[in-house]
Design a protein around this motif. Structure first.
Motif, short mmCIF file in Angstrom:
data_model
loop_
_atom_site.label_atom_id
_atom_site.label_comp_id
_atom_site.label_asym_id
_atom_site.label_seq_id
_atom_site.Cartn_x
_atom_site.Cartn_y
_atom_site.Cartn_z
N TYR A 82 0.83 -1.20 0.00
CA TYR A 82 0.00 0.00 0.00
C TYR A 82 0.87 1.25 0.00
O TYR A 82 1.67 1.45 0.92
N ILE A 83 0.72 2.07 -1.03
CA ILE A 83 1.42 3.35 -1.08
C ILE A 83 0.65 4.32 -0.19
O ILE A 83 -0.41 4.82 -0.56
N ARG A 112 11.51 -7.58 -3.17
CA ARG A 112 10.97 -8.19 -1.95
C ARG A 112 9.83 -9.17 -2.25
O ARG A 112 9.17 -9.64 -1.33
N GLY A 113 9.59 -9.44 -3.52
CA GLY A 113 8.60 -10.44 -3.88
C GLY A 113 7.19 -9.94 -4.11
O GLY A 113 6.27 -10.74 -4.29
N HIS A 114 7.01 -8.65 -4.15
CA HIS A 114 5.68 -8.10 -4.43
C HIS A 114 5.43 -8.07 -5.93
O HIS A 114 6.36 -7.89 -6.72
N GLU A 115 4.18 -8.23 -6.30
CA GLU A 115 3.80 -8.17 -7.71
C GLU A 115 2.93 -6.96 -8.03
O GLU A 115 2.83 -6.56 -9.18
N SER A 116 2.29 -6.38 -7.00
CA SER A 116 1.35 -5.29 -7.25
C SER A 116 1.36 -4.30 -6.09
O SER A 116 1.92 -4.58 -5.02
N THR A 117 0.72 -3.17 -6.31
CA THR A 117 0.59 -2.14 -5.28
C THR A 117 -0.69 -1.36 -5.54
O THR A 117 -1.29 -1.47 -6.61
N TYR A 118 -1.09 -0.58 -4.54
CA TYR A 118 -2.26 0.27 -4.71
C TYR A 118 -2.15 1.47 -3.78
O TYR A 118 -1.30 1.52 -2.88
N LEU A 119 -3.02 2.44 -4.01
CA LEU A 119 -3.12 3.61 -3.16
C LEU A 119 -4.55 4.12 -3.26
O LEU A 119 -5.34 3.60 -4.05
N PHE A 139 -8.03 2.68 -12.05
CA PHE A 139 -8.89 3.32 -11.07
C PHE A 139 -10.13 2.50 -10.78
O PHE A 139 -10.81 2.04 -11.70
N GLY A 140 -10.43 2.33 -9.49
CA GLY A 140 -11.65 1.67 -9.06
C GLY A 140 -12.75 2.70 -8.83
O GLY A 140 -12.55 3.90 -9.04
N PRO A 141 -13.91 2.24 -8.35
CA PRO A 141 -15.03 3.15 -8.11
C PRO A 141 -14.78 4.06 -6.91
O PRO A 141 -14.02 3.73 -6.00
N LYS A 142 -15.47 5.21 -6.91
CA LYS A 142 -15.37 6.15 -5.79
C LYS A 142 -15.79 5.46 -4.49
O LYS A 142 -16.68 4.60 -4.49
N GLN A 143 -15.14 5.88 -3.41
CA GLN A 143 -15.52 5.39 -2.08
C GLN A 143 -15.45 6.54 -1.09
O GLN A 143 -14.71 7.50 -1.29
N ASP A 144 -16.25 6.44 -0.03
CA ASP A 144 -16.24 7.44 1.03
C ASP A 144 -15.25 7.04 2.10
O ASP A 144 -15.18 5.87 2.48
N TRP A 159 -1.94 -0.98 -9.39
CA TRP A 159 -0.97 -1.39 -10.39
C TRP A 159 -0.78 -2.88 -10.17
O TRP A 159 -0.20 -3.29 -9.16
N THR A 160 -1.30 -3.69 -11.08
CA THR A 160 -1.23 -5.14 -10.90
C THR A 160 0.10 -5.70 -11.39
O THR A 160 0.41 -6.86 -11.10
N ASP A 161 0.88 -4.89 -12.09
CA ASP A 161 2.19 -5.32 -12.58
C ASP A 161 3.22 -4.25 -12.20
O ASP A 161 3.31 -3.21 -12.87
N LEU A 162 3.95 -4.50 -11.13
CA LEU A 162 4.93 -3.52 -10.66
C LEU A 162 6.02 -3.22 -11.67
O LEU A 162 6.62 -2.15 -11.63
N SER A 163 6.28 -4.14 -12.58
CA SER A 163 7.34 -3.89 -13.56
C SER A 163 7.03 -2.67 -14.43
O SER A 163 7.94 -2.01 -14.92
N ILE A 164 5.74 -2.35 -14.59
CA ILE A 164 5.35 -1.16 -15.37
C ILE A 164 5.81 0.08 -14.64
O ILE A 164 6.35 1.00 -15.25
#
Length: 167
Positions: A82-83, A112-119, A139-144, A159-164
């Motif tokens: 998580y960023i 460190r073996g991670h493949e994805s990240t999000y924020l 981008f996912g749907p809006k949330q409160d 980001w499902t592919d950290l290499s990008i």
């Protein structure tokens, strides 16, 4: 010349100052003026100054001959990682610092073996939303949410592919 390195304890007050300045610029009109006064300084100084950074987390700073220009903090103990924060000194935005920090953090996460990240990003923070789109975020749907007690709407960005990000 810009250098990206792990943050040291001595960097934490500067990280707090950049975070405060960034929020005061980016969140004007999105969070209450009352909160963006002394309360934001109190909250963010309490978060950063003297913080113990868990070994699984990533806290990087971008520096140049003028000092620390930006930082990224990633909670690496989560899957996906998580960023938690990415901030650049407001006077230095649009200079490639944010993208360089994202790339450097992605490289460490891959090691460190991670493949994805999000924020999450506040939906009305147009500068950040545009930046994360440019960085290839999904981008996912809006949330409160509540941000230090302030109601905001956010988008989850994945980001499902950290290499990008790392390239």
């Amino acid at each position: 010349m810009m250098n990206i390195r792990p943050a040291a304890p001595a960097d934490l007050p500067v990280i707090a100052a950049i975070h405060i300045a960034s929020w005061r610029v980016a969140y004007r009109g999105l969070l209450s003026d009352d909160y963006l006064g002394q309360p934001v300084a109190d909250d963010l100084n309490a978060k950063w100054v003297g913080m113990d950074i868990p070994d699984e987390d990533v806290l990087l700073v971008a520096t140049d001959d003028t000092g620390v220009a930006g930082f990224i903090y990633v909670k690496g103990g989560k899957r996906p990682a998580y960023i938690d924060n990415l901030h650049v000194d407001p006077s230095r935005k649009r200079s490639g610092i944010g993208a360089a920090l994202m790339s450097a953090a992605a490289k460490i996460l891959i090691e460190r073996g991670h493949e994805s990240t999000y924020l999450t990003v506040i939906t009305d923070n147009e500068g950040a939303v545009n930046f994360y789109r440019k960085m290839g975020g999904d981008f996912g749907p809006k949330q409160d949410e509540l941000l230090y007690g302030e109601p905001v709407q956010t988008y989850p960005v994945h980001w499902t592919d950290l290499s990008i990000l790392a390239s």
